[in-house]
Design a protein around this motif. Structure first.
Motif, PDB file in Angstrom:
ATOM      1  N   GLN A   1      -7.502  -1.376  -5.929  1.00 40.44           N
ATOM      2  CA  GLN A   1      -6.433  -1.872  -5.053  1.00 40.44           C
ATOM      3  C   GLN A   1      -6.764  -1.579  -3.595  1.00 40.44           C
ATOM      4  O   GLN A   1      -6.597  -2.435  -2.723  1.00 40.44           O
ATOM      5  N   LEU A   2      -7.220  -0.365  -3.350  1.00 45.23           N
ATOM      6  CA  LEU A   2      -7.515   0.052  -1.984  1.00 45.23           C
ATOM      7  C   LEU A   2      -8.662  -0.757  -1.385  1.00 45.23           C
ATOM      8  O   LEU A   2      -8.571  -1.250  -0.265  1.00 45.23           O
ATOM      9  N   GLY A  15      -6.485   2.326  -8.819  1.00 44.98           N
ATOM     10  CA  GLY A  15      -6.088   2.632  -7.446  1.00 44.98           C
ATOM     11  C   GLY A  15      -7.207   2.366  -6.460  1.00 44.98           C
ATOM     12  O   GLY A  15      -6.981   1.841  -5.363  1.00 44.98           O
ATOM     13  N   CYS A  24       0.837  -1.200   0.000  1.00 39.30           N
ATOM     14  CA  CYS A  24       0.000   0.000   0.000  1.00 39.30           C
ATOM     15  C   CYS A  24       0.871   1.250   0.000  1.00 39.30           C
ATOM     16  O   CYS A  24       1.913   1.296   0.667  1.00 39.30           O
ATOM     17  N   ASP A  25       0.435   2.293  -0.729  1.00 33.37           N
ATOM     18  CA  ASP A  25       1.242   3.508  -0.877  1.00 33.37           C
ATOM     19  C   ASP A  25       1.454   4.230   0.454  1.00 33.37           C
ATOM     20  O   ASP A  25       2.562   4.660   0.761  1.00 33.37           O
ATOM     21  N   GLU A  28      -4.066   5.215  -1.120  1.00 29.83           N
ATOM     22  CA  GLU A  28      -3.515   4.864  -2.425  1.00 29.83           C
ATOM     23  C   GLU A  28      -3.343   6.149  -3.223  1.00 29.83           C
ATOM     24  O   GLU A  28      -4.155   7.078  -3.113  1.00 29.83           O
TER      25      GLU A  28
END
Length: 223
Positions: free
Chosen positions: A127-128, A124, A94-95, A109
Motif C-alpha cells: 500500500q505504501l 502494508g 494513508c494511516d 503505514e
C-alpha cells in the motif's frame, strides 16, 4: 536566571534533560532553511521516542485495534509540533501523513501483528509503495510501523527483513540497527523511478498473560 537571560545552550541542555531534545531540534529546524532530509531524521527520532513511551503501557495497549494504536501514535507526534494527520487522502487513505512547507510529504503505514506475519506486513508495504508514495522530490521518504503484541519484536523485524529482500525485486536494505530495532529499505518508485526510502520500525505493545510469564521463569511447558 530569568527566562529572558537564558542562553541557547542552556535551553538546549534543559530540553535534553527533560526529554524534549527532539522538540528543540524541530524548533531549530523551523527557524532555519528547509532541509527535508534533516526533517525526516527528526521524524524518525520522534517515532523512536513515541515507541519508548508506548512500550511502557503494554497492559493498556495490548488489546487495542490497529486504528486505535495509530491514533495514539499520531496524538503523540502532534505534541512534537508536527503537522500530522490520520487517514488522509494521498493516493488512498494513508494511516499517517506528515506535511511541511515546500511540498514535503512523509507517509506512514501501520500494521498490528501477533507474531511473524510477513504476508500481512507485506500488504502494508505494498500500500505504501504502490498506492501512496509519489516518489517525487521531498515526497520519497516514509515509514512502516509494526505494533507487536507478541514477544521478541527483534525476531519479527528480522524475519520481515529477510522476507522483504527475498520476495521483492530491487529492494535494498542499506541500514539495519539491531540495537535500536529498525531498518531502512530502498526501492525505485513505480511512478517516477526515483529511490524511495522506507524506515521499518516495530513498537512493542505486548502484555504477556500470567501463565506465559510463569512458563518463561520455570522453563516448564516447553516442547
Amino acid at each position: 536566571m530569568p527566562m529572558g537571560e537564558m542562553s541557547v545552550g542552556t535551553l538546549k541542555l534543559i530540553a535534553t534533560k527533560t526529554g524534549l531534545s527532539v522538540v528543540y531540534e524541530l524548533f531549530e529546524y523551523w527557524h532555519s532553511e528547509p532541509d527535508h532530509e534533516l526533517l525526516c531524521r527528526l521524524i524518525d527520532k520522534a517515532i523512536d521516542q513515541c515507541a519508548v513511551s508506548m512500550a511502557q503501557y503494554p497492559k493498556e495497549l495490548d488489546d487495542l485495534k490497529e486504528d486505535q494504536l495509530t491514533v495514539m501514535l499520531i496524538m503523540q507526534l502532534d505534541k512534537f509540533g508536527l503537522d500530522v494527520s490520520h487517514d488522509t487522502t494521498s493516493g488512498g487513505h494513508c494511516d499517517i501523513v506528515i506535511k511541511d512547507g515546500g511540498g514535503f510529504l512523509w507517509l506512514g503505514e501501520v500494521k498490528k501483528v501477533s507474531g511473524v506475519d510477513n504476508n500481512w506486513i507485506g500488504e502494508g508495504f505494498d500500500q505504501l509503495m504502490v498506492r501512496y508514495a509519489t516518489g517525487l522530490p521531498s515526497q520519497d521518504r516514509g515509514g512502516l510501523i509494526l505494533f507487536c503484541n507478541c514477544p521478541r519484536i527483534d525476531n519479527v523485524l528480522e524475519e520481515w527483513c529477510k522476507y522483504l529482500t527475498e520476495r521483492y525485486a530491487g529492494v535494498l536494505v542499506p541500514r539495519y540497527d539491531s540495537n535500536e530495532l529498525w531498518f531502512e529499505s530502498e526501492q525505485a518508485s513505480e511512478r517516477t523511478g526515483r529511490k524511495v526510502t522506507v524506515r521499518h520500525k516495530p513498537i512493542s505493545v505486548y502484555f504477556p498473560p500470567l501463565h506465559a510469564v510463569t512458563t518463561m521463569k520455570t522453563g516448564k511447558g516447553a516442547a
